[in-house]
Design an enzyme around this catalytic site. Structure first.
Site, PDB file in Angstrom:
ATOM      1  N   HIS A 128       0.800  -1.236   0.000  1.00 44.77           N
ATOM      2  CA  HIS A 128       0.000   0.000   0.000  1.00 44.77           C
ATOM      3  C   HIS A 128       0.827   1.278   0.000  1.00 44.77           C
ATOM      4  CE1 HIS A 128      -3.460  -2.422   0.101  1.00 44.77           C
ATOM      5  NE2 HIS A 128      -3.703  -2.469   1.393  1.00 44.77           N
TER       6      HIS A 128
ATOM      7  N   HIS B 117      -9.827   2.185  -0.038  1.00 44.84           N
ATOM      8  CA  HIS B 117      -9.754   1.110   0.953  1.00 44.84           C
ATOM      9  C   HIS B 117     -10.854   1.198   2.021  1.00 44.84           C
ATOM     10  CE1 HIS B 117      -7.903  -2.039   3.336  1.00 44.84           C
ATOM     11  NE2 HIS B 117      -6.878  -2.121   2.522  1.00 44.84           N
TER      12      HIS B 117
ATOM     13  N   GLU C 222     -11.302  -3.645  -3.055  1.00 44.77           N
ATOM     14  CA  GLU C 222     -10.282  -2.701  -3.515  1.00 44.77           C
ATOM     15  C   GLU C 222     -10.053  -2.933  -5.007  1.00 44.77           C
ATOM     16  OE1 GLU C 222      -6.800  -3.401  -0.906  1.00 44.77           O
ATOM     17  OE2 GLU C 222      -8.243  -4.393   0.371  1.00 44.77           O
TER      18      GLU C 222
HETATM   19  C1  GLA Z   1      -5.076  -5.043   2.332  1.00 40.90           C
HETATM   20  C2  GLA Z   1      -4.246  -6.242   2.317  1.00 40.90           C
HETATM   21  C3  GLA Z   1      -4.448  -6.995   3.559  1.00 40.90           C
HETATM   22  C4  GLA Z   1      -4.234  -6.136   4.755  1.00 40.90           C
HETATM   23  C5  GLA Z   1      -5.139  -4.957   4.674  1.00 40.90           C
HETATM   24  C6  GLA Z   1      -4.903  -4.016   5.813  1.00 40.90           C
HETATM   25  O1  GLA Z   1      -6.298  -5.196   1.857  1.00 40.90           O
HETATM   26  O2  GLA Z   1      -4.458  -7.064   1.205  1.00 40.90           O
HETATM   27  O3  GLA Z   1      -3.574  -8.086   3.603  1.00 40.90           O
HETATM   28  O4  GLA Z   1      -2.910  -5.709   4.796  1.00 40.90           O
HETATM   29  O5  GLA Z   1      -4.957  -4.282   3.488  1.00 40.90           O
HETATM   30  O6  GLA Z   1      -4.847  -4.627   7.044  1.00 40.90           O
END
Ligand code: GLA
Length: 388
Positions: free
Chosen positions: A140, A214, A351
């Site tokens: 991210h 997100h 997402e």
């Molecule tokens: C994303 C990732 C997950 C986790 C979340 C936040 O969606 O794919 O593995 O890291 O963010 O906790």
């Protein structure tokens, strides 16, 4: 008493009454306006003392709140079947917890959503090393991704409250990414209860880009427990299996006959306890689905429904993938907006994105952005009530 004197006294008293009422009105106005500036509401202060405001989008049915920090959606309120407003996204009531560690609640993720193996990739024969923040991978956007910066509000429809456009200039080599990347995100709320998220970006050096939104949704209400009974559809015939670091192996696997098949309405939790190596690696669903009909513009990719509220959310996107993450890492330590706990799986994220680790997987659609090119992408979340 002299009657004239009495008259004057009465007039004075009356005047004082008016003056008193005016003073009260003035004080109340000052108090109620002290938090509002141009229809934005003070949400909190950053550690450097800078104010962060909350901006409201509304169409008189649905109400969405956005803050400049992380371009975060802090709430989406939509009336349920009984006309009670339900806040369908996880988050916080004020800024402070957003500044602490939290799992990307409601934020815009960038420069690259999801994971890049070892934080390494090559572009034009140059090796780049990204900030590592997740078991030796870059997740991210790295340590300070787009979710942890204060965006500039470039325009806000303060009159009709239908859209807000935010901008962030990510500097060359920030978190290890090449090029000055100028990115805009516009949130628009339409009369049809669609929340549109549009991304535009340009760079001055070849770079990679893969932004996403997100939000953690819970269509039964953000403090209502887990989402395992929500009915989900994903228009995807295949998904990307992962390794132990939740990085795609590079294979594209059919969902047929697996717990990953959501082509027909199915409860999110129905197959969760099946003996499946991919479910074990992801601690549940934390995978990218390969969406059908990529390349045909905006199309419906998903639908989710809560039988508690009868709220339905449809998702449309022009992107090739969607990461379904069902809050496997939530463990009750984070307090909800209503002072309850965000327990395991109390929200799901859809997402929309390019595939994880694309810069290292030549078969995946490219995430490279060249100078002179314009990046554009769009995802829409549409809310409605479905009477079964
Ligand atoms: C994303 C990732 C997950 C986790 C979340 C936040 O969606 O794919 O593995 O890291 O963010 O906790």
């Amino acid at each position: 008493m002299d009657p004239n004197m009495l008259k004057r006294l009465i007039i004075l008293l009356k005047m004082n009454k008016y003056i008193f009422s005016y003073a009260i009105i003035l004080i109340l106005t000052i108090i109620s306006c002290s938090n509002i500036k141009d229809d934005k509401v003070l949400f909190g202060k950053l550690k450097n003392g800078k104010d962060v405001y909350k901006y409201i989008l509304t169409n008189d049915v649905c109400e969405v709140e956005v803050i400049s920090y992380g371009a975060i959606i802090t709430s989406i309120k939509f009336p349920d079947i009984n006309n009670n407003l339900v806040d369908v996204v996880l988050g916080f009531n004020d800024l402070e917890p957003y500044l602490e560690k939290h799992p990307y609640f409601g934020a815009i993720i960038g420069r690259y959503a999801n994971r890049i193996a070892d934080g390494k990739f090559k572009l034009n024969n140059i090796d780049y090393n990204l900030a590592l923040n997740n078991n030796g991978t870059s997740l991210h956007g790295g340590i300070q991704g787009f979710d942890k910066v204060n965006w500039n509000v470039v325009s806000y429809d303060s009159e009709n409250k239908r859209y807000i456009k935010l901008n962030y200039l990510s500097k060359d080599m920030e978190e290890g990414y090449p090029g000055n990347l100028n990115i805009y995100v516009t949130y628009t709320l339409t009369v049809n209860n669609e929340l549109k998220v549009e991304y535009e970006a340009e760079t001055d050096k070849t770079t990679i880009i893969n932004p996403t939104q997100h939000s953690y949704f819970n269509l039964s209400g953000e403090s209502s427990g887990d989402v395992l009974d929500h009915l989900l559809v994903l228009n995807a015939d295949s998904y990307l299996p992962v390794n132990k670091n939740i990085i795609p192996t590079g294979d594209i696997r059919s969902v047929e006959g697996t717990p990953f098949d959501f082509r027909e309405r199915k409860k999110i939790g129905r197959d969760l306890n099946e003996n499946d190596d991919q479910l074990a690696l992801g601690n549940g669903y934390d995978h990218c689905w390969v969406l059908n009909d990529y390349g045909k513009g905006l199309r419906k990719i998903s639908e989710v429904f809560s039988e508690d509220t009868m709220i339905k959310m449809e998702v449309f996107s022009d992107l090739p993938g969607v990461q379904l993450y069902i809050g496997n890492f939530l463990d009750g330590t984070i307090k909800s907006k209503k002072g309850k706990q965000y327990i395991k799986r109390s929200g799901f994220c859809l997402e929309t994105q390019y595939f994880p680790n694309s810069p290292n997987t030549s078969d995946f659609p490219s995430t490279v952005l060249e100078p002179g090119e314009k990046f554009f992408s769009k995802t829409t979340f549409k809310f409605s009530i479905q009477k079964k």
